[in-house]
Scaffold this motif. Sequence first.
Motif, PDB file in Angstrom:
ATOM      1  N   CYS A  60      -1.578   1.527   8.348  1.00 18.46           N
ATOM      2  CA  CYS A  60      -2.522   0.180   8.081  1.00 18.46           C
ATOM      3  C   CYS A  60      -2.786  -0.458   9.308  1.00 18.46           C
ATOM      4  O   CYS A  60      -2.022  -1.052  10.242  1.00 18.46           O
ATOM      5  CB  CYS A  60      -1.357  -0.782   7.100  1.00 18.46           C
ATOM      6  SG  CYS A  60      -1.041  -0.038   5.752  1.00 18.46           S
ATOM      7  N   LYS A  82       0.862  -1.304  -0.125  1.00 19.83           N
ATOM      8  CA  LYS A  82      -0.046   0.108  -0.043  1.00 19.83           C
ATOM      9  C   LYS A  82       0.910   1.321  -0.071  1.00 19.83           C
ATOM     10  O   LYS A  82       0.571   2.268  -0.425  1.00 19.83           O
ATOM     11  CB  LYS A  82      -0.905   0.053   1.249  1.00 19.83           C
ATOM     12  CG  LYS A  82      -1.940  -0.981   1.170  1.00 19.83           C
ATOM     13  CD  LYS A  82      -3.277  -0.565   0.554  1.00 19.83           C
ATOM     14  CE  LYS A  82      -4.255  -1.783   0.808  1.00 19.83           C
ATOM     15  NZ  LYS A  82      -5.282  -1.627  -0.477  1.00 19.83           N
ATOM     16  N   VAL A  95      -5.411   2.876   6.304  1.00 13.79           N
ATOM     17  CA  VAL A  95      -5.832   2.042   5.112  1.00 13.79           C
ATOM     18  C   VAL A  95      -6.266   0.484   5.982  1.00 13.79           C
ATOM     19  O   VAL A  95      -5.266   0.274   6.845  1.00 13.79           O
ATOM     20  CB  VAL A  95      -4.652   1.694   4.351  1.00 13.79           C
ATOM     21  CG1 VAL A  95      -5.232   0.510   3.343  1.00 13.79           C
ATOM     22  CG2 VAL A  95      -4.323   3.099   3.463  1.00 13.79           C
TER      23      VAL A  95
END
Lengths: 144, 144
Positions: free
Chosen positions: A91, A24, A117
């Motif tokens: 994350c 990501k 995320v």
Amino acid sequence: MLATGVFDLLHLGHLRFLQESKRKGGPRSKLLVVVARDKTVFRRKGRGPVIPEDQRRELVGALRVVDRAILGREEIDLLGVLKEVKPNLVCVGYDQDEIRTAVTRLIVKEGLPIKVVRIRRFGPIGFNSSSSLKKKIARSVASS
Amino acid sequence: MLATGVFDLLHLGHLRFLQESKRKGGPRSKLLVVVARDKTVFRRKGRGPVIPEDQRRELVGALRVVDRAILGREEIDLLGVLKEVKPNLVCVGYDQDEIRTAVTRLIVKEGLPIKVVRIRRFGPIGFNSSSSLKKKIARSVASS
């Protein structure tokens, strides 16, 4: 970028979470992992991890995908960690909704330039949880 | 160079064994790890590992210190693996005397240019054995 967790019995679900977190962030991103302290886990779950914090930290840090692994703070101080580490991305795992809410709230409140995320759950249920792994081990020991 | 094992619940004892194996080979050595198949473990110990072979292989291969991790052959064929991989060094763990004897015998018999190195046990007993870890987990699950 930053990801966090207990990583009590390192399994493939953890690895996939960390690999996806790194992905990501893009090819040049650095992945810093904050490994929860024994005391923090104990306070949140009512019992501590099986593997001591130093060993959990070292094993996570030995993964190729992880650039650095540090221990969390004993007192949960999310803002402190975020201000110190200054990640562009945080994350969180599929089972970390509590952390996601707390981080998002802080980011908004403090106006920090950080994106949160959520990393989805990977593959079959079997290897996605340290708890289910522990139960499986317990059954295996009992039947031997 | 080559090291082998089951690596059922990846722990710090495994990591230290692999790091020490790599160190024995020198800075430029490549560490290939042969991860035992479920069937092989079952045949030798009377029960299989908790974590399936593909997952054990992938997790070991994700360690920075490991250059490549492959699954062993279903039928134990040490000579086949040694001839295919052609390692200059085979590292065996403190608890792998059976493998050490078998490898040494083969090397002498076949006149192969391979050295066998025994890696000592690391640190306190707690994290050096998947079996003791499993017992600890079973106790922890039972008491919760």
